[in-house]
Write an enzyme that holds these catalytic residues in place. Sequence first.
Site, short mmCIF file in Angstrom:
data_model
loop_
_atom_site.label_atom_id
_atom_site.label_comp_id
_atom_site.label_asym_id
_atom_site.label_seq_id
_atom_site.Cartn_x
_atom_site.Cartn_y
_atom_site.Cartn_z
N THR A 1 33.07 44.65 45.55
CA THR A 1 33.23 43.74 46.68
C THR A 1 32.69 44.34 47.97
O THR A 1 32.51 45.55 48.09
CB THR A 1 34.72 43.40 46.93
OG1 THR A 1 35.42 44.60 47.30
CG2 THR A 1 35.35 42.79 45.70
N SER B 1 41.53 35.56 50.19
CA SER B 1 40.61 35.56 49.07
C SER B 1 40.58 34.17 48.46
O SER B 1 41.60 33.48 48.41
CB SER B 1 41.05 36.57 48.01
OG SER B 1 40.21 36.50 46.89
N PRO C 1 48.03 41.66 42.15
CA PRO C 1 48.34 40.26 42.47
C PRO C 1 49.17 39.61 41.38
O PRO C 1 49.22 40.07 40.23
CB PRO C 1 46.95 39.60 42.55
CG PRO C 1 45.95 40.70 42.39
CD PRO C 1 46.65 41.83 41.73
#
Length: 686
Positions: free
Chosen positions: A524, A613, A182
Site C-alpha cells: 500500500t 479504507s 480488522p
Amino acid sequence: MFSNSRMFVHRVRIKQSMKLLRDFQYAPNNQGYINHDSFINSRSISILSNNLYLNQKEDHRPQLFSLAKQNTSSSQESRQESSQTGAGNSLSLQSQLGKLPVPSLKDTLPKFLRTIRPLLNNEEYDETFGKVKDFAKEGGVGHTLQALLEERAKTTENWFSDWWLEMAYLGYRDPVIVWSSPGIVWPTQKFEDKKDMIKFAAKAIAGALDYKIAVDNQTIPVEMQGGKPLDMQQYFKVFGTTRMPAMPSDKQSFNPQSKHILVIYNNHFFKVEVYGETGEQLSAEQIQASLEDIVKMVSDTGPEIGILTSNNRDEWSKDYEILASNKKNKVSLKEIETALFTMNLDPNYGDYLAHDDLSKSALISLHGGGSNHGGANRWHDKTIQMFVAESGECGMTYEHSPAEGPPLMILTDHILGYIAGTVRNGTNLPAIKYSPVQKLDFILNDALNLSISKAGENLDKLVNEVDMHVLHFTHFGKSEIKSFGFSPDSFIQIAIQLAFYRLQKEPGAHYESGGTRQFIHGRTEVIRSCSIESVEFAKAVSNSEGTINDKFVLMKRAIQSHNSYARLAVAGLGVDRHLQGMKKIGLENGIEPHDLFSDIGYTKSSRMRISTSQVAGSTASFLCFGPLVSDGYGCCYNPRSNDIFLPCSALNSCAETNATAFRDAVEQSLLDMRLIALENIQQAKL
C-alpha cells in the site's frame, strides 16, 4: 468570491515557496481527472511508530514464492471493479509486474509541502519549509539518502516491502486486536437452536474450503488494473498462515497444504480434519457431524488460553515460550499453527451492550466482547478466524500481516454465496474415510494462570476503550454518485473530511490506503485525503458560505484533488513511503535523522486522526477497525450500488471524539453533498 480568494492565497503562497526551491519543478494541479476507484485498497492497519527497527530480520520473499509453487493461488478483488483476463494460471503474468519506483526529491517534497499546508498555520508552515529546503539542498542529506534508496532499489525486487512487513506488522508490539487486525461482519443470523447454529457454521467452513479449491487449482483470473496485471501473491497467504510470537519481532508460518482446521468451543481447542484420507474435502454434512461431536464432548468451560493471544506481543511471546516448554502443549501449539483457519463457536451475546445489532457484531469481530464473553474463545495469531455465535452474530477476524482486506472480503462473499447456494466450485460429495475430531490439551502452571488473568484484565480495558457505531447508509449508493460524474471513493472521502471538520472545527490528517499491487510484492501507499481543496469545501459548507454553485465548484475541486492524489499514490508516487524509506535507509547507514523527520509538518501530517479504507463486497458485510490515534476516528466502508456500510470507531477515553457524533456527521455530510449536486443540476436546467 470569498472562497475562491482564500483558495487563491493558499495556492500563491505554495507556488512562491516552490520558486525558492530551485531543485524542484512544481507542477500545478492536474485537471485531467478521471473517475476510477480500481486503485483503492484496504489500509495497513497499525499505528505507525517513528521507531524504525535498525536490523532487518529475515527475507520472507523465498517463502512467498515457495507458496506459489505449492499451487496456493489467489483470488479476484471484486471491490476494485477492475477488468479480468484469462482463466487459471493465476501467476502467469507475474513476470510483467514492474518494480516499485523510488520517487525523486523533486516530485515528493513539493507534494509533501502541499499536503501539510492545510494542517499548519503560517509560522509552522514556514518552519517546515525551511527544513525541507535544507533537506533538499545540493550535496545535502536528502540527496545522500536518495542515492542510497535508489541503490537499494537496484538490488531488491521491492525496496520497501520487507521494511513495511517489519515496521507495520511483525515488529509492532501492541496487541493485534483493534489496532492491527480488522473484523469482518457478516449479516446476523436467526438460529432456532444450537443445531441450527452448528449447521450454519459447518456450511461456512465448507464454503471456505470450496473457495480454496479455486486457490489450489489456480483457476482465479489474473486481476488487471488499467491494462496492467496486479500482483496475485497476497492470495496465497490467507489459508494456513499463522503469526508466531517472538521478540523483538514476530515471524510468519505458512502452511497452505494443511488438511485440518481448528475449532474453538467454550475455550476448548479441537483439531478437525477437513480432508479425507485420499485427499478429498469433507462434505458440509460431515463437517457438521464433527462439530456436533465437539459440542457433545464439551460439558464445561475450558481455561482461557486463547486470551493470551490478545495481549501485548512481547508479553505473549514470553508466555508462548513457557507454554511451549511442555511437550503436550508443544504438540497442541503445532496443530494450531498449521491449521488452515479457525472456527470459533461463540456463546450468546444477548447481554453484550452496543448501540445496535450491527455495532455489536462489529465489536465482537474486533475483540470477542472481552473475558466475560468470547474473548478467550479465540486464537488471534491465525490469519483467518471465523466466528459464529449462538445469538446469530457471525463473521471473521483476520491477522493483517500477510494480506490486505480484499482477499478476506472476497472470501466472505464466496462463503455467504456458498451458504445461500449461489456459488460452488466443488461437488460437496462425502469423503470415504476421515479422522475423528481430536481435542488439544494444555497443561498450565501458576505463571501461565497469572498471565491469563493479566491478559484478561488488559483485554477488558481495551474492550471498554473502543466505541463503534455503524452507519448503514440507505439513502443512496455508488450508482447515484457515479450518475453525478464523481468517483464514489473520492466522494465518500470528502464526506468524511467534511464530517471531521464539522465536529472538530479544524482539518485532520487523513489516511486512506491505495494499493500498489501493480508492482511486485506491492502492498500500500498512503492517500493523503486532507487537502487545501477539501478544507475549503468543508469551511464553505460548515459556515454556510457562498451559493449552491459556489459550493458545488468547491466540492468538485475537492473530489478531483483526492482522485488525482490517489492515482499518484497507487503509481508509487505518494509521499509517505518515500519519506519513510529515506528515514529507514539513513538509520541503517548510521546517518542521524534530519530535522525534517521531527518537524511539526512531518509529525502532524503523519499522525492520522482519520483512518479510512474502502473494502467493498457484494454481500451486506463490512470490514471494521479501531482508530489509529487516541483522538482520532476509524471508518472502513463498503459502498454498494444502493447503500453504504460505514462502521465508525473512536476511543471512549477521549473527550474530543465520539463515534456516534462522527457517524451522524458522516451521514449528514453525504446527504448534504448529494443535495449540492442535485441543486446544481437543477439550476443548470433553468
